[in-house]
Design a protein around this motif. Structure first.
Motif, short mmCIF file in Angstrom:
data_model
loop_
_atom_site.label_atom_id
_atom_site.label_comp_id
_atom_site.label_asym_id
_atom_site.label_seq_id
_atom_site.Cartn_x
_atom_site.Cartn_y
_atom_site.Cartn_z
N TYR A 1 12.64 -9.31 -8.57
CA TYR A 1 12.06 -9.21 -7.15
C TYR A 1 11.67 -7.69 -6.85
N VAL A 2 12.92 -7.04 -7.04
CA VAL A 2 12.66 -5.53 -6.69
C VAL A 2 11.50 -4.79 -7.59
N THR A 3 11.75 -5.19 -8.84
CA THR A 3 10.85 -4.50 -9.95
C THR A 3 9.29 -4.93 -9.49
N ALA A 4 9.07 -6.18 -9.19
CA ALA A 4 7.79 -6.54 -8.69
C ALA A 4 7.01 -5.58 -7.59
N CYS A 5 8.09 -5.70 -6.32
CA CYS A 5 7.78 -4.85 -5.23
C CYS A 5 7.50 -3.26 -5.48
N ILE A 6 8.36 -2.97 -6.57
CA ILE A 6 8.21 -1.63 -7.28
C ILE A 6 6.77 -1.33 -7.55
N ALA A 7 6.38 -2.27 -8.32
CA ALA A 7 4.90 -2.18 -8.99
C ALA A 7 3.94 -2.18 -8.04
N ILE B 1 17.20 -2.20 0.92
CA ILE B 1 16.53 -2.28 -0.40
C ILE B 1 15.40 -3.30 -0.38
N ILE B 2 15.86 -4.40 -0.61
CA ILE B 2 15.12 -5.69 -0.55
C ILE B 2 14.10 -5.91 0.78
N CYS B 3 14.49 -5.85 1.86
CA CYS B 3 13.74 -6.17 3.05
C CYS B 3 12.84 -4.78 3.17
N SER B 4 13.16 -3.78 2.66
CA SER B 4 12.21 -2.80 2.86
C SER B 4 11.13 -2.82 1.79
N MET B 5 11.37 -3.28 0.55
CA MET B 5 10.27 -3.68 -0.34
C MET B 5 9.35 -4.51 0.22
N THR B 6 9.87 -5.83 0.71
CA THR B 6 9.08 -6.76 1.11
C THR B 6 8.00 -6.23 2.20
N GLY B 7 8.43 -5.39 3.34
CA GLY B 7 7.92 -5.18 4.21
C GLY B 7 6.73 -4.05 3.99
N LEU B 8 7.05 -2.92 2.94
CA LEU B 8 6.27 -2.25 2.47
C LEU B 8 5.15 -2.88 1.88
N ALA B 9 5.27 -3.67 1.21
CA ALA B 9 4.32 -4.56 0.44
C ALA B 9 3.52 -5.20 1.54
N LEU B 10 3.83 -5.72 2.81
CA LEU B 10 3.35 -6.39 3.70
C LEU B 10 2.34 -5.31 4.36
N VAL B 11 2.64 -4.27 4.52
CA VAL B 11 2.04 -3.02 5.39
C VAL B 11 0.81 -2.61 4.29
N PHE C 1 1.70 -10.29 -2.53
CA PHE C 1 1.88 -9.98 -3.87
C PHE C 1 0.81 -10.41 -4.61
N SER C 2 -0.08 -11.28 -4.20
CA SER C 2 -1.41 -11.48 -4.62
C SER C 2 -2.42 -10.29 -4.95
N LEU C 3 -2.27 -9.67 -3.75
CA LEU C 3 -3.21 -8.55 -3.82
C LEU C 3 -2.77 -7.37 -4.17
N GLY C 4 -1.26 -7.14 -4.40
CA GLY C 4 -0.76 -5.95 -4.89
C GLY C 4 -0.54 -5.93 -6.42
N LEU C 5 -0.31 -7.22 -6.86
CA LEU C 5 -0.17 -7.39 -8.24
C LEU C 5 -1.46 -7.90 -8.85
N ASN C 6 -1.33 -9.38 -8.85
CA ASN C 6 -2.68 -10.04 -9.37
C ASN C 6 -2.57 -11.45 -8.89
N PRO C 7 -3.67 -12.04 -8.48
CA PRO C 7 -3.59 -13.30 -8.04
C PRO C 7 -2.97 -14.68 -8.77
N SER C 8 -2.58 -14.20 -9.92
CA SER C 8 -1.58 -15.69 -10.82
C SER C 8 -0.30 -14.98 -10.78
N PHE C 9 0.18 -13.85 -11.15
CA PHE C 9 1.47 -13.68 -11.45
C PHE C 9 2.19 -13.17 -10.15
N GLY C 10 1.26 -12.53 -9.03
CA GLY C 10 1.94 -12.27 -7.92
C GLY C 10 2.54 -13.35 -7.21
#
Length: 461
Positions: free
Chosen positions: A222-228, A314-324, A343-352
């Motif tokens: 999950y954290v790796t995906a957020c970092i991406a 760590i984890i909540c920050s990652m989620t929050g930053l992704a949302l903002v 996650f769909s917008l930040g990564l891609n519509p299928s994997f996110g």
């Protein structure tokens, strides 16, 4: 939704999570931060070392390893609060809510240290030879407040059955599997119930064994995906952090699907969801810490406070930053759908969306297991070992029913029982504040001399 019932619960929630509880929660953390010399900052490196370093001479002193005890506690904390709870907080209080989640977590680390230290110091064995510890024991044996101990145990069973332990987790799993894989809710509910029943029958060793495998693996994924997502939006990070900090101290204007929020609403939603996520001050993690194989209550307190760091910082920050960063916080969506869209917008519509769905399902599943254990420990304390089977049957039935309750009602009920559970525990921490300080000084003085005290012997002396 039954509007009168919802309005009634909303009124109770506003009373429970009003300024007195917020001040008690954050104030307790601030007190221990200053009293213990900012232990959560200066001793964090040592705590991280202890997680992976075995302690000598602890055989027979607990039920599971210190790492397994931490994973059990993390299994109960890393769940919907990190994925759905962050989205709910930002939707209610704006981006500034994330800042107040950080503040609650920073001071909450000191609270988590104190409560888990006390749990190991005052633990004892139950009729089956398993470790029993937590606020129930240190309120009764340490603070001499048996009525508060029983009140805490009663509220904890309520949280396990109607709060963090069942409804929010089940609802998140059902929604995630339906959104990502189009699995009917009824099918997911039945399969989940069967899995929970199969694991919880095995008790703490079965639960901690499962948690030790799932929690670290899913956290890394999950954290790796957020970092991406952060890397893909690196240029926007400074403005996103600026928005979060600015919104923490000024009212957030209405925009898009966001209706606007006051500073007080940002603080309230940030602290409440932060506590929901990392559980610092609730008194839940001490019950897992009490099962650890350790000679030192301070050592386990240090290990346990890492849980709040990993969970929120760590984890909540990652989620929050992704949302903002992705701007979904201002869209007309909420809950799991909001994080899924980020996650769909930040990564891609299928994997996110798949990352969110799988993360939610595994994190929420382990949270259910962890809270089943917490509720069981309190049932043993109040009613004895014979009541455990009846508790597990009721718990499993509630897991099955959690899929069909509305999201807004779920979060309200969870917030109310969480707040009620925190009150007696925080009172106990304040009463026993000198014990925490004395044990900490004794340990680090001994560490300098390379002669460590056996706190379990002191507690039973």
């Amino acid at each position: 939704m039954n509007q009168p019932i919802y309005n009634f619960l909303q009124t109770i929630d506003n009373l429970v999570w009003g300024p007195p509880l917020l001040l008690l929660l954050v104030g307790t953390g601030i007190y221990f931060t200053f009293r213990l010399g900012a232990i959560q900052i200066f001793k964090l490196p040592l705590a991280l070392i202890y997680i992976f370093k075995k302690e000598d001479g602890v055989k027979g002193k607990g039920d599971v390893s210190s790492f397994a005890a931490l994973c059990t506690a993390l299994s109960a904390t890393i769940g919907t609060g990190n994925i759905v709870g962050v989205a709910t907080a930002i939707k209610l209080g704006g981006p500034g809510a994330l800042f107040w989640m950080w503040m609650a977590a920073l001071f909450g680390m000191a609270t988590k240290y104190a409560e888990c230290l006390l749990a190991v110091k005052y633990r004892e064995k139950d009729a089956n030879g398993n470790m029993l510890g937590g606020p129930m024991l240190y309120l009764e044996k340490g603070a001499g407040q048996k009525w508060l101990a029983k009140l805490f145990a009663f509220f904890t069973i309520g949280v396990a059955c109607f709060g963090i332990g069942t409804f929010p987790q089940v609802n998140a799993i059902v929604d995630a599997s339906h959104i990502a894989f189009n699995v009917p809710k009824e099918i997911t509910a039945i399969v989940l119930t069967l899995l929970v029943a199969a694991v919880t029958i095995g008790g703490i060793k079965s639960i901690s064994g499962m948690a030790s495998k799932i929690v670290p693996t899913m956290t890394v994924i999950y954290v790796t995906a957020c970092i991406a997502i952060l890397v893909n939006n690196a240029s926007a990070i400074p403005s996103a952090i600026s928005l979060i900090v600015e919104s923490a101290f000024t009212s957030t204007a209405a925009t898009g699907g966001f209706v606007g929020a006051s500073i007080m609403l940002a603080i309230q939603s940030g602290v409440a969801r932060g506590v929901f996520s990392n559980e610092s001050g609730l008194g839940s993690a001490p019950m897992a810490a009490a099962s650890a194989q350790t000679n030192s209550c301070v050592r386990q307190g240090l290990i346990s406070m890492v849980g709040t760091f990993l969970d929120t910082i760590i984890i909540c920050s990652m989620t929050g930053l992704a949302l903002v960063l992705t701007g979904v916080w201002s869209m007309e969506i909420e809950g799991a759908k909001m994080t899924t869209e980020a996650f769909s917008l930040g990564l891609n519509p299928s994997f996110g969306p798949m990352v969110v769905a799988v993360g939610l399902m595994f994190f929420a599943f382990t949270t259910i297991l962890g809270w089943n254990y917490y509720g069981e420990r309190c049932v043993v304390y109040l009613f004895g070992q014979r009541a455990v089977i009846a508790y597990k049957i009721v718990f499993i039935a509630l897991v099955l029913s959690g899929a069909f309750i509305k999201l807004d009602m779920i979060w309200l009920i969870a917030d109310i029982v969480n707040g009620l559970m925190a009150v007696p525990n925080l009172i106990g921490l304040i009463i026993l504040r000198h014990v925490v300080a004395d044990e900490t000084k004794l340990y680090f003085d001994a560490l300098k001399r390379r002669v460590l005290p056996d706190s379990s012997k002191q507690a039973n002396a």
